[in-house]
Design a protein around this motif. Structure first.
Motif, PDB file in Angstrom:
ATOM      1  N   VAL A 181       8.926   1.460  -9.993  1.00 39.40           N
ATOM      2  CA  VAL A 181       7.834   0.807  -9.264  1.00 39.40           C
ATOM      3  C   VAL A 181       6.878   1.821  -8.651  1.00 39.40           C
ATOM      4  O   VAL A 181       5.663   1.742  -8.826  1.00 39.40           O
ATOM      5  CB  VAL A 181       8.387  -0.096  -8.130  1.00 39.40           C
ATOM      6  N   MET A 185       2.937   3.333  -9.995  1.00 36.85           N
ATOM      7  CA  MET A 185       1.788   3.037  -9.146  1.00 36.85           C
ATOM      8  C   MET A 185       1.135   4.310  -8.630  1.00 36.85           C
ATOM      9  O   MET A 185      -0.042   4.311  -8.270  1.00 36.85           O
ATOM     10  CB  MET A 185       2.206   2.148  -7.977  1.00 36.85           C
ATOM     11  N   PHE A 291      -2.124  -0.006 -14.946  1.00 40.36           N
ATOM     12  CA  PHE A 291      -0.891  -0.252 -14.207  1.00 40.36           C
ATOM     13  C   PHE A 291      -0.995  -1.429 -13.261  1.00 40.36           C
ATOM     14  O   PHE A 291      -0.022  -2.090 -12.950  1.00 40.36           O
ATOM     15  CB  PHE A 291      -0.449   0.992 -13.449  1.00 40.36           C
ATOM     16  N   THR A 292      -2.169  -1.694 -12.763  1.00 44.12           N
ATOM     17  CA  THR A 292      -2.283  -2.835 -11.875  1.00 44.12           C
ATOM     18  C   THR A 292      -2.721  -4.053 -12.673  1.00 44.12           C
ATOM     19  O   THR A 292      -2.928  -5.113 -12.126  1.00 44.12           O
ATOM     20  CB  THR A 292      -3.306  -2.574 -10.762  1.00 44.12           C
ATOM     21  N   SER A 293      -2.818  -3.893 -13.964  1.00 42.54           N
ATOM     22  CA  SER A 293      -3.324  -4.895 -14.897  1.00 42.54           C
ATOM     23  C   SER A 293      -4.480  -5.713 -14.311  1.00 42.54           C
ATOM     24  O   SER A 293      -4.548  -6.913 -14.474  1.00 42.54           O
ATOM     25  CB  SER A 293      -2.206  -5.792 -15.448  1.00 42.54           C
ATOM     26  N   SER A 294      -5.348  -5.038 -13.595  1.00 48.37           N
ATOM     27  CA  SER A 294      -6.553  -5.714 -13.109  1.00 48.37           C
ATOM     28  C   SER A 294      -7.701  -5.371 -14.054  1.00 48.37           C
ATOM     29  O   SER A 294      -7.678  -4.353 -14.723  1.00 48.37           O
ATOM     30  CB  SER A 294      -6.892  -5.236 -11.695  1.00 48.37           C
TER      31      SER A 294
ATOM     32  N   PRO B  98       2.333  -5.028  -9.461  1.00 45.68           N
ATOM     33  CA  PRO B  98       1.128  -5.059 -10.305  1.00 45.68           C
ATOM     34  C   PRO B  98       1.497  -5.023 -11.785  1.00 45.68           C
ATOM     35  O   PRO B  98       1.114  -4.127 -12.507  1.00 45.68           O
ATOM     36  CB  PRO B  98       0.378  -3.798  -9.875  1.00 45.68           C
ATOM     37  N   TYR B 107      11.876  -8.163 -13.957  1.00 43.56           N
ATOM     38  CA  TYR B 107      12.134  -6.829 -13.390  1.00 43.56           C
ATOM     39  C   TYR B 107      13.578  -6.651 -12.916  1.00 43.56           C
ATOM     40  O   TYR B 107      14.265  -5.719 -13.324  1.00 43.56           O
ATOM     41  CB  TYR B 107      11.153  -6.590 -12.236  1.00 43.56           C
ATOM     42  N   SER B 144      -1.767 -10.758 -15.443  1.00 43.63           N
ATOM     43  CA  SER B 144      -1.362 -10.018 -14.249  1.00 43.63           C
ATOM     44  C   SER B 144      -0.941 -10.963 -13.136  1.00 43.63           C
ATOM     45  O   SER B 144      -1.576 -11.986 -12.884  1.00 43.63           O
ATOM     46  CB  SER B 144      -2.513  -9.155 -13.754  1.00 43.63           C
ATOM     47  N   LEU B 146      -1.314 -10.435 -10.220  1.00 43.43           N
ATOM     48  CA  LEU B 146      -2.292 -10.375  -9.138  1.00 43.43           C
ATOM     49  C   LEU B 146      -3.455 -11.327  -9.381  1.00 43.43           C
ATOM     50  O   LEU B 146      -4.296 -11.518  -8.512  1.00 43.43           O
ATOM     51  CB  LEU B 146      -2.823  -8.942  -8.993  1.00 43.43           C
TER      52      LEU B 146
END
Lengths: 295, 251
Positions: A181, A185, A291-294, B98, B107, B144, B146
């Motif tokens: 994790v 990040m 990595f933040t899949s934004s 994320p 996970y 995602s 998020l």
């Protein structure tokens, strides 16, 4: 004076200072690049230097710089990551941790020429690695390690505590939480920092004068056996890097076009470091998005 | 009702400060127990001792005992990771990783050693269904985590906690960052989940405790003032301080 006037004056001063810095940078860059750019050609970038005649290139030096960078990073990254993870996640606050942190700070404030002399003493003489890429890489590691540790530490600290807790609360061990994790990040920060550190390594001269040496043996670019003394991949051969070469031809170059070569080499150096910076920003942003899949 | 969590004479110190004083209580299984009380009364602290999340705060010291099932969870032979698998937690702020919705739920099981794709698929679907989120996200599990709303994120976090197959679910003010409709959904979800899980929730919101829980514990300054069936505690409290608190005279 009215607060508004004060505000305006302060803003003006700050803008002027910022503008001055930008002008300075732009001036430097354009001076170096304009002076050297005309001299850059494919031939210049690939051919070996000439001591007395015109038309020497910087091929081996450019290769040495890149190869040395790779060697240095191979040593620095694992050490820096390890120490950074320890400092950020395992070190308990206390005397020992404070002492380690102080050591790292002091190490990072060492003048690079001192690191070079230390390298001469320890790596070149005591360990008998001689003037070699390997000695140079070790010296640069000493010089770069504090930065790498700090970058890793910063990267891990930038991960929100909630993310770490979420993983731990699932019964995931601390180490697996770090690797699955936190490190992913932290990668954008670590990656950006590493590339910026690479720029520093690439341009470093003083720490290399007495470690990687100021000469380059005749290299045979068709020989890829790393144990052969004429092979460019041999880490135990002396290797003059681009930055060292610039210093050398500027101070003792006797070729008639020494000035032009220095200018061309400087332009190459500056543009490489500049592109490291741009790549670092771009890659950091891209990896962060991934990595933040934004989007 | 069967007791699942048994707390006896628990003292907890943060350095010099005593955050919990001689706390004793028995929490029944397959029911919802709510901790209420004003800020700083120790309710969250107690919740976080149940899965030992307080271990991370340096200077924390504990006396007394907590048993979950047959295990003394502060015993020397206890494996914290096994405990946390059994005692899951949902936090105040939705904190999905994320990663994709699927990867969030997968996970825990993945890192606990489930590798087969079809097993993971099964766990993910089951957990998302249990968290009443499946129908909303089943068509874009790769998206995602998020990108979904805060309320959905919180249900995703519940699904993520359920995916490692816990017995207990701790909810640390799990709705305080959500809007009323999302809050309601989580409350309904808690009602459904209590048939299969033991739920302990900390809440700032007395009405929530009254609506949702079977038992309520009222804390003040690190002490348990009153512990009773929710209905009784809110309609006919024994202690004057409980009455003052639930009638809004302080806190």
């Amino acid at each position: 004076m009215k607060p508004r006037t004060v505000d305006k004056i302060a803003t003006g001063i700050i803008m002027a200072v910022a503008g001055f810095i930008i002008l300075l940078l732009a001036g430097f860059l354009s001076y170096i690049i304009i002076r050297g750019f005309g001299h850059i050609s494919f031939d210049f970038l690939t051919s070996p230097p000439q001591t007395f005649r015109e038309g020497g290139g910087i091929g081996p030096q450019l290769f040495n710089s890149l190869f040395l960078l790779v060697l240095t990073m191979i040593i620095t990254i694992p050490l820096g990551l390890g120490a950074g993870i320890y400092m950020s996640e395992y070190a308990k606050p206390g005397r020992l941790t404070d002492f380690i942190r102080l050591t790292v700070e002091v190490l990072s404030s060492f003048p690079s020429i001192v690191v070079g002399l230390f390298g001469l003493l320890v790596f070149v003489n005591v360990f008998e690695f001689g003037f070699s890429l390997f000695s140079g890489a070790l010296a640069l590691t000493v010089f770069n390690l504090p930065l790498m540790v700090r970058i890793t530490e910063q990267g891990l600290r930038s991960v929100p505590r909630e993310q770490k807790e979420a993983s731990l609360a699932l019964g995931i061990s601390k180490w697996k939480t770090i690797t699955s994790v936190m490190l992913p990040m932290a990668v954008p920060v670590i990656l950006t920092g590493t590339i910026l550190a690479s720029g520093r390594v690439f341009g470093e001269a003083a720490a290399l004068l007495f470690t990687a040496g100021m000469s380059s043996p005749r290299l045979d670019f068709t020989n890829w056996n790393p144990l052969d003394p004429t092979s460019p991949l041999n880490p135990f051969r002396p290797a003059e890097t681009l930055a060292v070469h610039i210093w050398k031809i500027n101070s003792e170059g006797v070729a008639p076009d020494a000035r032009e070569i220095a200018a061309g080499a400087s332009a190459v150096l500056v543009m490489t470091v500049l592109s490291f910076n741009l790549i670092a920003r771009w890659l950091g942003r891209m990896v962060y998005r991934k990595f933040t899949s934004s989007r | 009702m069967q007791v699942l969590i048994d707390i006896k004479n628990l003292d907890l110190f943060y350095g010099e400060f005593q955050a919990l004083k001689k706390v004793s209580m028995s929490i029944p299984e397959k029911a919802i127990t709510a901790f209420i009380g004003p800020s700083g009364c120790g309710k969250s602290t107690l919740l976080r001792t149940l899965n030992r999340m307080n271990d991370m705060i340096p200077g924390t010291r504990i006396e007394g005992s907590i048993r979950v099932g047959d295990t003394d969870i502060y015993g020397s032979d206890v494996d914290v990771e096994t405990l946390r698998k059994k005692v899951g937690m949902v936090f105040q702020q939705p904190n999905p990783f994320p990663k994709s919705i699927y990867d969030n739920v997968a996970y825990g099981p993945r890192l606990h050693g489930v590798t087969k794709k079809h097993e993971l698929d099964e766990i993910v679907e089951k957990s998302l269904r249990s968290a009443a989120l499946w129908d909303e996200v089943k068509d874009h599990l790769k998206r995602s985590a998020l990108s979904i709303s805060g309320g959905q994120q919180q249900r995703l976090c519940i699904a993520r906690a359920l995916a490692v197959n816990p017995d207990v679910l701790l909810m640390d003010e799990a709705t305080s960052a959500l809007d009323p409709i999302s809050t309601l959904k989580i409350e309904e979800l808690a009602q459904e989940l209590k048939d299969r899980y033991t739920i302990v929730m900390v809440t700032h919101n007395m009405h929530q405790a009254a609506r949702v829980s079977n038992q309520t514990v009222f804390f003040l300054n690190g002490e348990v003032i009153e512990y009773a069936d929710t209905e009784k505690l809110f309609s006919n409290p024994t202690d004057q301080r409980t009455e003052d608190y639930i009638s809004g005279r302080f806190g």
